[in-house]
Design an enzyme around this catalytic site. Sequence first.
Site, PDB file in Angstrom:
ATOM      1  N   GLN A  25       0.977  -1.102   0.081  1.00 47.85           N
ATOM      2  CA  GLN A  25      -0.004   0.010  -0.017  1.00 47.85           C
ATOM      3  C   GLN A  25       0.979   1.110   0.055  1.00 47.85           C
ATOM      4  OE1 GLN A  25      -2.379   0.700   3.549  1.00 47.85           O
ATOM      5  NE2 GLN A  25      -3.683   1.995   2.481  1.00 47.85           N
ATOM      6  N   HIS A  65      23.524  -2.337  35.987  1.00 51.29           N
ATOM      7  CA  HIS A  65      23.947  -2.571  37.545  1.00 51.29           C
ATOM      8  C   HIS A  65      23.017  -1.499  38.265  1.00 51.29           C
ATOM      9  CE1 HIS A  65      27.913  -1.690  35.543  1.00 51.29           C
ATOM     10  NE2 HIS A  65      27.200  -0.762  35.368  1.00 51.29           N
TER      11      HIS A  65
HETATM   12  P1  TTP Z   1      -4.833   2.079  12.835  1.00 51.56           P
HETATM   13  O1  TTP Z   1      -4.496   1.341  14.199  1.00 51.56           O
HETATM   14  O2  TTP Z   1      -5.960   3.026  12.893  1.00 51.56           O
HETATM   15  O3  TTP Z   1      -3.493   2.824  12.409  1.00 51.56           O
HETATM   16  P2  TTP Z   1      -2.094   2.647  12.657  1.00 51.56           P
HETATM   17  O4  TTP Z   1      -1.548   1.094  12.717  1.00 51.56           O
HETATM   18  O5  TTP Z   1      -1.196   3.328  11.571  1.00 51.56           O
HETATM   19  O6  TTP Z   1      -1.550   3.435  14.089  1.00 51.56           O
HETATM   20  P3  TTP Z   1      -1.623   4.776  14.417  1.00 51.56           P
HETATM   21  O7  TTP Z   1      -3.220   5.248  14.500  1.00 51.56           O
HETATM   22  O8  TTP Z   1      -0.940   4.842  15.839  1.00 51.56           O
HETATM   23  O9  TTP Z   1      -0.841   5.748  13.583  1.00 51.56           O
HETATM   24  O10 TTP Z   1      -4.833   0.960  11.589  1.00 51.56           O
HETATM   25  C1  TTP Z   1      -5.716  -0.104  11.959  1.00 51.56           C
HETATM   26  C2  TTP Z   1      -5.245  -1.314  11.285  1.00 51.56           C
HETATM   27  O11 TTP Z   1      -5.146  -1.182   9.580  1.00 51.56           O
HETATM   28  C3  TTP Z   1      -3.648  -1.465  11.504  1.00 51.56           C
HETATM   29  O12 TTP Z   1      -3.425  -3.019  11.568  1.00 51.56           O
HETATM   30  C4  TTP Z   1      -3.242  -1.064  10.415  1.00 51.56           C
HETATM   31  C5  TTP Z   1      -3.758  -0.967   9.300  1.00 51.56           C
HETATM   32  N1  TTP Z   1      -3.929   0.047   8.143  1.00 51.56           N
HETATM   33  C6  TTP Z   1      -3.469  -0.226   6.818  1.00 51.56           C
HETATM   34  O13 TTP Z   1      -2.635  -1.290   6.583  1.00 51.56           O
HETATM   35  N2  TTP Z   1      -3.449   0.970   5.921  1.00 51.56           N
HETATM   36  C7  TTP Z   1      -4.104   1.960   6.163  1.00 51.56           C
HETATM   37  O14 TTP Z   1      -4.058   2.729   5.409  1.00 51.56           O
HETATM   38  C8  TTP Z   1      -4.527   2.224   7.553  1.00 51.56           C
HETATM   39  C9  TTP Z   1      -5.426   3.618   8.099  1.00 51.56           C
HETATM   40  C10 TTP Z   1      -4.413   1.289   8.588  1.00 51.56           C
END
Ligand code: TTP
Length: 404
Positions: free
Chosen positions: A78, A311
Amino acid sequence: MQTVILAAGRGTRMRPLTDRRPKPMLPVGDKPLVAHTADAAIDAGASSLTLVVGYEADDVRSYFGTERRGIPVEFAVQEAQRGTADAVRAAAAHLDPEGPFVVLNGDALYDVPSLTELYDGGPAVGSFRVDNPSSYGVLETDGNDFVTGVIEKPENPPSDLINAGSYVFPAEAQAWLNVAESDRGELELTDVLSRTCDEYDVRGIAFDRWLDVGRPWELLEANEWKLGEMESRIEGDVSESAELNGPVVVEDGATVRSGVVIDGPVLVRRGASIGPNAYVRGHTLVGEGAKVGHAVEVKNSVLMEGATVGHLSYVGDSLLGRDVNFGAGTKVANLRHDGEPVRQMLKGELISSGRRKYGVVLGDGVKTGINSSLNAGVRLPTEGTVKPGESVLYDRVDDAPDTS
Ligand code: TTP
Protein backbone atom coordinates in the site's frame (compact mmCIF):
# COMPACT_ATOMS: atom_id res chain seq x y z
CA MET A 1 -10.12 -19.29 3.55
CA GLN A 2 -7.97 -16.66 1.83
CA THR A 3 -6.94 -14.06 4.39
CA VAL A 4 -5.71 -10.49 4.12
CA ILE A 5 -3.75 -9.11 7.07
CA LEU A 6 -3.42 -5.33 7.30
CA ALA A 7 0.10 -4.44 8.33
CA ALA A 8 0.77 -1.15 6.57
CA GLY A 9 0.00 1.12 9.52
CA ARG A 10 2.51 3.76 10.57
CA GLY A 11 1.86 3.22 14.29
CA THR A 12 2.27 6.87 15.25
CA ARG A 13 0.72 6.36 18.67
CA MET A 14 3.40 3.79 19.37
CA ARG A 15 6.24 6.28 18.85
CA PRO A 16 9.15 6.23 19.54
CA LEU A 17 9.09 2.41 19.34
CA THR A 18 7.92 2.60 15.71
CA ASP A 19 10.54 5.14 14.58
CA ARG A 20 12.60 2.32 13.07
CA ARG A 21 10.21 -0.60 12.76
CA PRO A 22 6.57 -1.03 11.81
CA LYS A 23 4.17 -1.60 14.68
CA PRO A 24 3.31 -5.16 13.54
CA MET A 25 6.97 -6.11 14.09
CA LEU A 26 7.09 -5.06 17.76
CA PRO A 27 7.96 -8.03 19.99
CA VAL A 28 5.25 -9.94 21.80
CA GLY A 29 6.73 -12.96 23.57
CA ASP A 30 8.98 -14.85 21.18
CA LYS A 31 7.70 -13.37 17.91
CA PRO A 32 6.46 -10.12 16.37
CA LEU A 33 2.90 -8.96 16.98
CA VAL A 34 1.77 -9.69 13.39
CA ALA A 35 3.10 -13.26 13.62
CA HIS A 36 0.57 -13.88 16.39
CA THR A 37 -2.16 -12.58 14.07
CA ALA A 38 -0.90 -14.81 11.25
CA ASP A 39 -0.68 -17.89 13.46
CA ALA A 40 -4.15 -17.33 14.92
CA ALA A 41 -5.45 -16.98 11.34
CA ILE A 42 -3.78 -20.25 10.30
CA ASP A 43 -5.18 -22.03 13.37
CA ALA A 44 -8.64 -20.65 12.57
CA GLY A 45 -8.58 -21.85 8.96
CA ALA A 46 -6.60 -19.47 6.73
CA SER A 47 -5.61 -21.15 3.45
CA SER A 48 -3.36 -18.30 2.24
CA LEU A 49 -2.10 -15.06 3.72
CA THR A 50 -1.70 -11.76 1.92
CA LEU A 51 0.04 -9.21 4.10
CA VAL A 52 -0.53 -5.60 3.17
CA VAL A 53 2.68 -3.75 3.94
CA GLY A 54 3.84 -0.18 3.60
CA TYR A 55 5.87 1.55 6.29
CA GLU A 56 9.18 -0.32 6.81
CA ALA A 57 7.79 -3.12 4.63
CA ASP A 58 11.08 -4.99 4.27
CA ASP A 59 11.08 -5.89 7.97
CA VAL A 60 7.80 -7.76 7.55
CA ARG A 61 8.83 -9.39 4.26
CA SER A 62 12.11 -10.69 5.56
CA TYR A 63 10.51 -12.07 8.72
CA PHE A 64 7.85 -14.08 6.87
CA GLY A 65 9.43 -15.09 3.57
CA THR A 66 7.09 -16.98 1.24
CA GLU A 67 5.28 -19.35 3.56
CA ARG A 68 4.34 -19.88 7.17
CA ARG A 69 3.56 -23.30 8.60
CA GLY A 70 2.91 -24.61 5.08
CA ILE A 71 0.54 -21.75 4.15
CA PRO A 72 1.58 -19.51 1.22
CA VAL A 73 2.39 -15.91 2.17
CA GLU A 74 2.27 -13.05 -0.32
CA PHE A 75 2.76 -9.32 0.08
CA ALA A 76 0.84 -6.40 -1.33
CA VAL A 77 2.21 -2.88 -1.03
CA GLN A 78 0.00 0.00 0.00
CA GLU A 79 1.88 3.05 -1.25
CA ALA A 80 0.27 5.59 1.08
CA GLN A 81 -1.74 4.99 4.20
CA ARG A 82 -5.10 6.03 2.75
CA GLY A 83 -7.32 3.82 4.87
CA THR A 84 -8.27 0.21 5.45
CA ALA A 85 -10.45 -0.18 2.30
CA ASP A 86 -7.53 1.13 0.25
CA ALA A 87 -5.26 -1.39 2.00
CA VAL A 88 -7.54 -4.31 1.05
CA ARG A 89 -7.78 -2.95 -2.49
CA ALA A 90 -3.99 -3.19 -2.70
CA ALA A 91 -4.35 -6.91 -1.85
CA ALA A 92 -7.20 -7.60 -4.30
CA ALA A 93 -4.91 -8.76 -7.12
CA HIS A 94 -3.77 -11.62 -4.85
CA LEU A 95 -7.30 -12.86 -4.14
CA ASP A 96 -9.37 -15.49 -5.91
CA PRO A 97 -12.21 -13.30 -7.24
CA GLU A 98 -14.67 -16.17 -6.81
CA GLY A 99 -13.90 -16.76 -3.15
CA PRO A 100 -14.97 -15.15 0.13
CA PHE A 101 -12.12 -13.57 2.06
CA VAL A 102 -11.14 -12.70 5.59
CA VAL A 103 -9.59 -9.36 6.60
CA LEU A 104 -7.75 -9.00 9.91
CA ASN A 105 -5.98 -6.04 11.46
CA GLY A 106 -2.36 -7.10 11.84
CA ASP A 107 -1.91 -5.29 15.12
CA ALA A 108 -4.37 -7.19 17.28
CA LEU A 109 -4.28 -10.39 19.30
CA TYR A 110 -7.14 -12.83 18.76
CA ASP A 111 -8.10 -15.95 20.65
CA VAL A 112 -8.25 -18.93 18.35
CA PRO A 113 -11.69 -20.40 19.28
CA SER A 114 -13.37 -17.02 18.72
CA LEU A 115 -11.51 -16.48 15.46
CA THR A 116 -12.44 -19.98 14.28
CA GLU A 117 -16.08 -19.12 14.92
CA LEU A 118 -15.63 -16.05 12.73
CA TYR A 119 -14.01 -18.05 9.89
CA ASP A 120 -16.80 -20.63 10.06
CA GLY A 121 -19.64 -18.11 10.28
CA GLY A 122 -19.25 -15.78 7.29
CA PRO A 123 -20.28 -13.24 6.21
CA ALA A 124 -19.35 -12.06 9.68
CA VAL A 125 -17.68 -9.35 11.70
CA GLY A 126 -15.76 -9.84 14.94
CA SER A 127 -16.61 -7.72 17.95
CA PHE A 128 -15.57 -7.24 21.52
CA ARG A 129 -17.62 -6.09 24.51
CA VAL A 130 -16.31 -2.98 26.31
CA ASP A 131 -17.55 -0.64 29.04
CA ASN A 132 -16.85 2.56 27.08
CA PRO A 133 -17.98 1.89 23.48
CA SER A 134 -18.26 5.62 22.63
CA SER A 135 -14.55 5.86 21.82
CA TYR A 136 -14.71 3.12 19.16
CA GLY A 137 -16.59 1.94 16.08
CA VAL A 138 -19.75 0.40 17.56
CA LEU A 139 -21.82 -2.33 15.93
CA GLU A 140 -25.56 -1.96 15.47
CA THR A 141 -27.36 -5.29 15.75
CA ASP A 142 -30.83 -6.63 15.08
CA GLY A 143 -31.02 -7.66 18.73
CA ASN A 144 -29.98 -11.18 17.82
CA ASP A 145 -26.92 -12.53 16.08
CA PHE A 146 -26.84 -10.19 13.10
CA VAL A 147 -25.13 -6.86 12.54
CA THR A 148 -26.98 -4.12 10.69
CA GLY A 149 -24.28 -1.44 10.61
CA VAL A 150 -21.39 0.24 12.35
CA ILE A 151 -21.19 3.77 13.77
CA GLU A 152 -17.90 5.55 14.50
CA LYS A 153 -17.54 6.97 18.03
CA PRO A 154 -21.27 7.47 18.73
CA GLU A 155 -22.42 9.63 21.65
CA ASN A 156 -25.22 7.15 22.33
CA PRO A 157 -23.77 3.76 21.45
CA PRO A 158 -26.36 1.30 20.09
CA SER A 159 -24.54 -1.64 21.75
CA ASP A 160 -21.47 -2.39 23.84
CA LEU A 161 -19.95 -4.36 20.96
CA ILE A 162 -17.03 -2.64 19.27
CA ASN A 163 -15.68 -3.47 15.84
CA ALA A 164 -12.67 -5.77 16.33
CA GLY A 165 -11.22 -5.17 12.84
CA SER A 166 -11.88 -8.70 11.63
CA TYR A 167 -14.27 -9.59 8.85
CA VAL A 168 -15.40 -12.42 6.59
CA PHE A 169 -16.59 -10.83 3.35
CA PRO A 170 -18.42 -12.54 0.50
CA ALA A 171 -16.50 -12.73 -2.82
CA GLU A 172 -18.75 -10.00 -4.23
CA ALA A 173 -17.32 -7.45 -1.77
CA GLN A 174 -14.09 -7.43 -3.77
CA ALA A 175 -15.99 -5.20 -6.23
CA TRP A 176 -17.08 -2.82 -3.46
CA LEU A 177 -13.65 -1.64 -2.29
CA ASN A 178 -13.73 1.67 -4.20
CA VAL A 179 -15.46 3.57 -1.41
CA ALA A 180 -15.71 7.34 -1.11
CA GLU A 181 -13.48 9.24 1.28
CA SER A 182 -14.92 9.44 4.80
CA ASP A 183 -15.27 12.63 6.87
CA ARG A 184 -11.83 11.97 8.35
CA GLY A 185 -10.36 11.69 4.85
CA GLU A 186 -9.84 7.92 4.74
CA LEU A 187 -11.13 5.06 2.60
CA GLU A 188 -12.76 2.94 5.26
CA LEU A 189 -13.41 -0.78 5.27
CA THR A 190 -16.41 -0.15 7.50
CA ASP A 191 -18.14 1.32 4.41
CA VAL A 192 -17.64 -2.03 2.70
CA LEU A 193 -19.03 -3.69 5.83
CA SER A 194 -22.11 -1.44 5.71
CA ARG A 195 -22.79 -2.44 2.11
CA THR A 196 -22.32 -6.10 3.02
CA CYS A 197 -24.86 -5.64 5.84
CA ASP A 198 -27.31 -4.16 3.31
CA GLU A 199 -27.01 -7.11 0.94
CA TYR A 200 -26.28 -10.09 3.22
CA ASP A 201 -27.07 -11.36 6.70
CA VAL A 202 -23.83 -10.52 8.53
CA ARG A 203 -23.24 -12.41 11.73
CA GLY A 204 -21.67 -10.61 14.70
CA ILE A 205 -19.19 -12.83 16.50
CA ALA A 206 -18.43 -11.59 20.03
CA PHE A 207 -14.83 -12.53 20.82
CA ASP A 208 -14.05 -13.95 24.25
CA ARG A 209 -10.65 -12.31 24.25
CA TRP A 210 -9.14 -9.69 21.95
CA LEU A 211 -6.58 -6.93 22.24
CA ASP A 212 -5.99 -4.04 19.90
CA VAL A 213 -2.35 -3.02 20.22
CA GLY A 214 -2.29 0.65 19.32
CA ARG A 215 -0.83 2.41 22.34
CA PRO A 216 2.41 1.62 24.17
CA TRP A 217 0.81 0.19 27.30
CA GLU A 218 -1.15 -2.19 25.06
CA LEU A 219 2.20 -3.67 24.01
CA LEU A 220 2.75 -4.46 27.70
CA GLU A 221 -0.74 -6.00 27.84
CA ALA A 222 -0.02 -8.06 24.72
CA ASN A 223 3.11 -9.43 26.38
CA GLU A 224 1.18 -10.08 29.59
CA TRP A 225 -1.25 -12.18 27.52
CA LYS A 226 1.28 -14.18 25.52
CA LEU A 227 3.90 -14.66 28.27
CA GLY A 228 1.05 -15.85 30.50
CA GLU A 229 0.46 -18.74 28.06
CA MET A 230 4.07 -20.04 28.19
CA GLU A 231 5.18 -23.28 29.73
CA SER A 232 8.58 -23.54 31.40
CA ARG A 233 11.50 -24.55 29.17
CA ILE A 234 15.14 -24.31 30.13
CA GLU A 235 17.59 -24.67 27.24
CA GLY A 236 20.18 -22.03 28.19
CA ASP A 237 22.87 -21.97 30.84
CA VAL A 238 21.32 -21.52 34.31
CA SER A 239 23.49 -21.34 37.47
CA GLU A 240 22.70 -23.88 40.18
CA SER A 241 22.26 -21.06 42.65
CA ALA A 242 19.62 -19.28 40.55
CA GLU A 243 16.00 -19.67 41.68
CA LEU A 244 13.38 -19.98 38.94
CA ASN A 245 9.70 -19.93 39.92
CA GLY A 246 6.56 -20.07 37.78
CA PRO A 247 6.69 -20.34 34.01
CA VAL A 248 10.20 -19.37 32.93
CA VAL A 249 11.71 -19.93 29.50
CA VAL A 250 15.47 -19.60 29.10
CA GLU A 251 16.27 -20.05 25.43
CA ASP A 252 19.33 -21.78 24.07
CA GLY A 253 22.31 -19.43 24.26
CA ALA A 254 20.90 -17.37 27.15
CA THR A 255 22.67 -17.20 30.53
CA VAL A 256 21.24 -16.90 34.04
CA ARG A 257 24.07 -16.37 36.56
CA SER A 258 24.41 -17.03 40.28
CA GLY A 259 22.11 -15.49 42.83
CA VAL A 260 19.40 -14.59 40.32
CA VAL A 261 15.73 -14.93 41.26
CA ILE A 262 13.17 -15.12 38.45
CA ASP A 263 9.45 -15.16 39.21
CA GLY A 264 7.69 -15.96 35.93
CA PRO A 265 6.17 -15.68 33.55
CA VAL A 266 9.52 -14.53 32.19
CA LEU A 267 11.04 -15.21 28.79
CA VAL A 268 14.81 -14.90 28.44
CA ARG A 269 15.64 -14.94 24.75
CA ARG A 270 18.78 -16.32 23.12
CA GLY A 271 21.97 -14.42 23.78
CA ALA A 272 20.46 -12.59 26.77
CA SER A 273 22.15 -12.64 30.16
CA ILE A 274 20.83 -12.08 33.65
CA GLY A 275 22.78 -11.51 36.86
CA PRO A 276 24.62 -12.15 38.98
CA ASN A 277 22.22 -11.25 41.80
CA ALA A 278 19.34 -9.84 39.80
CA TYR A 279 15.58 -10.10 40.38
CA VAL A 280 13.31 -10.44 37.33
CA ARG A 281 9.59 -10.87 37.77
CA GLY A 282 6.09 -10.77 36.40
CA HIS A 283 5.51 -10.91 32.62
CA THR A 284 8.94 -9.78 31.56
CA LEU A 285 10.49 -10.30 28.14
CA VAL A 286 14.29 -10.08 28.10
CA GLY A 287 14.97 -9.79 24.38
CA GLU A 288 17.75 -11.31 22.31
CA GLY A 289 21.17 -10.22 23.54
CA ALA A 290 19.67 -8.01 26.28
CA LYS A 291 21.48 -7.78 29.62
CA VAL A 292 20.18 -7.44 33.17
CA GLY A 293 23.17 -7.04 35.48
CA HIS A 294 24.08 -7.10 39.17
CA ALA A 295 21.56 -5.77 41.69
CA VAL A 296 18.96 -4.90 39.10
CA GLU A 297 15.22 -5.47 39.50
CA VAL A 298 13.05 -5.73 36.39
CA LYS A 299 9.31 -6.15 36.72
CA ASN A 300 6.62 -6.59 34.08
CA SER A 301 8.66 -5.04 31.30
CA VAL A 302 9.86 -5.56 27.75
CA LEU A 303 13.58 -5.20 27.04
CA MET A 304 14.08 -5.30 23.29
CA GLU A 305 17.18 -6.74 21.58
CA GLY A 306 20.46 -5.61 23.06
CA ALA A 307 18.93 -3.43 25.81
CA THR A 308 21.31 -3.25 28.78
CA VAL A 309 20.44 -2.52 32.38
CA GLY A 310 23.89 -3.10 33.83
CA HIS A 311 23.83 -2.42 37.56
CA LEU A 312 21.89 -1.07 40.54
CA SER A 313 18.73 -0.15 38.63
CA TYR A 314 14.95 -0.59 38.83
CA VAL A 315 12.76 -1.02 35.75
CA GLY A 316 9.02 -1.47 36.27
CA ASP A 317 6.12 -1.77 33.78
CA SER A 318 8.25 -0.29 31.01
CA LEU A 319 9.17 -0.73 27.37
CA LEU A 320 12.86 -0.36 26.52
CA GLY A 321 13.75 -0.14 22.82
CA ARG A 322 16.61 -1.87 21.06
CA ASP A 323 20.11 -1.16 22.50
CA VAL A 324 18.88 1.12 25.28
CA ASN A 325 21.63 1.51 27.89
CA PHE A 326 20.97 2.35 31.53
CA GLY A 327 23.74 4.03 33.52
CA ALA A 328 24.29 2.52 36.98
CA GLY A 329 21.62 3.48 39.44
CA THR A 330 18.98 4.58 36.89
CA LYS A 331 15.51 4.21 38.43
CA VAL A 332 12.10 4.16 36.81
CA ALA A 333 8.98 5.38 38.63
CA ASN A 334 5.86 3.35 37.84
CA LEU A 335 3.31 4.66 40.34
CA ARG A 336 1.81 8.07 41.05
CA HIS A 337 1.67 9.25 44.67
CA ASP A 338 -2.08 9.85 44.34
CA GLY A 339 -2.59 6.29 43.03
CA GLU A 340 -4.37 7.60 39.90
CA PRO A 341 -3.73 5.86 36.55
CA VAL A 342 -0.47 6.96 34.95
CA ARG A 343 -0.92 9.26 31.95
CA GLN A 344 1.19 9.47 28.84
CA MET A 345 1.56 11.94 25.98
CA LEU A 346 0.33 10.52 22.66
CA LYS A 347 0.29 12.74 19.59
CA GLY A 348 0.33 15.89 21.71
CA GLU A 349 -2.37 14.84 24.16
CA LEU A 350 -2.05 13.52 27.69
CA ILE A 351 -3.97 10.21 27.78
CA SER A 352 -4.75 7.96 30.75
CA SER A 353 -3.18 4.54 30.38
CA GLY A 354 -5.80 3.16 32.75
CA ARG A 355 -2.89 1.51 34.59
CA ARG A 356 -2.01 2.25 38.17
CA LYS A 357 1.43 0.81 37.53
CA TYR A 358 3.08 2.08 34.36
CA GLY A 359 6.67 3.13 33.80
CA VAL A 360 8.47 4.54 30.77
CA VAL A 361 8.74 4.03 27.01
CA LEU A 362 12.24 4.48 25.65
CA GLY A 363 13.17 4.65 21.97
CA ASP A 364 15.99 2.61 20.46
CA GLY A 365 19.47 3.60 21.60
CA VAL A 366 18.44 5.77 24.58
CA LYS A 367 21.29 6.22 27.08
CA THR A 368 20.75 7.30 30.66
CA GLY A 369 23.45 8.75 32.90
CA ILE A 370 24.26 7.28 36.33
CA ASN A 371 21.76 7.92 39.10
CA SER A 372 19.17 9.36 36.75
CA SER A 373 15.48 8.95 37.43
CA LEU A 374 12.63 8.66 34.94
CA ASN A 375 9.11 9.63 35.95
CA ALA A 376 6.09 7.39 35.35
CA GLY A 377 4.64 7.81 31.84
CA VAL A 378 7.72 9.52 30.38
CA ARG A 379 8.79 8.71 26.81
CA LEU A 380 12.31 9.39 25.58
CA PRO A 381 13.05 9.76 21.85
CA THR A 382 15.16 7.39 19.76
CA GLU A 383 18.87 7.90 20.60
CA GLY A 384 17.90 10.34 23.39
CA THR A 385 20.23 10.87 26.33
CA VAL A 386 19.77 11.70 30.00
CA LYS A 387 22.52 13.40 32.01
CA PRO A 388 24.02 11.84 35.15
CA GLY A 389 21.82 12.60 38.15
CA GLU A 390 19.10 14.08 35.95
CA SER A 391 15.47 13.64 36.84
CA VAL A 392 13.22 13.39 33.77
CA LEU A 393 9.74 14.49 34.80
CA TYR A 394 8.09 15.12 31.44
CA ASP A 395 7.73 13.46 28.05
CA ARG A 396 10.42 14.28 25.51
CA VAL A 397 9.13 12.56 22.38
CA ASP A 398 6.63 15.02 20.96
CA ASP A 399 9.26 17.80 21.10
CA ALA A 400 11.93 15.65 19.48
CA PRO A 401 12.57 15.60 15.73
CA ASP A 402 11.04 12.58 13.97
CA THR A 403 14.08 10.37 13.44
CA SER A 404 12.37 7.92 11.12
P1 TTP B 1 -4.75 2.01 12.92
O1 TTP B 1 -4.40 1.40 14.25
O2 TTP B 1 -5.93 2.87 12.83
O3 TTP B 1 -3.49 2.82 12.38
P2 TTP B 1 -1.97 2.61 12.65
O4 TTP B 1 -1.63 1.18 12.80
O5 TTP B 1 -1.20 3.33 11.59
O6 TTP B 1 -1.69 3.32 14.05
P3 TTP B 1 -1.68 4.89 14.44
O7 TTP B 1 -3.10 5.36 14.42
O8 TTP B 1 -1.08 4.88 15.80
O9 TTP B 1 -0.78 5.63 13.46
O10 TTP B 1 -4.89 0.87 11.80
C1 TTP B 1 -5.70 -0.26 11.95
C2 TTP B 1 -5.13 -1.39 11.14
O11 TTP B 1 -5.17 -1.14 9.75
C3 TTP B 1 -3.70 -1.65 11.46
O12 TTP B 1 -3.55 -3.05 11.39
C4 TTP B 1 -2.95 -0.95 10.34
C5 TTP B 1 -3.88 -1.09 9.18
N1 TTP B 1 -3.89 -0.01 8.20
C6 TTP B 1 -3.36 -0.23 6.93
O13 TTP B 1 -2.83 -1.31 6.65
N2 TTP B 1 -3.45 0.78 6.01
C7 TTP B 1 -4.04 1.97 6.28
O14 TTP B 1 -4.08 2.84 5.39
C8 TTP B 1 -4.57 2.18 7.62
C9 TTP B 1 -5.21 3.49 7.98
C10 TTP B 1 -4.48 1.17 8.52
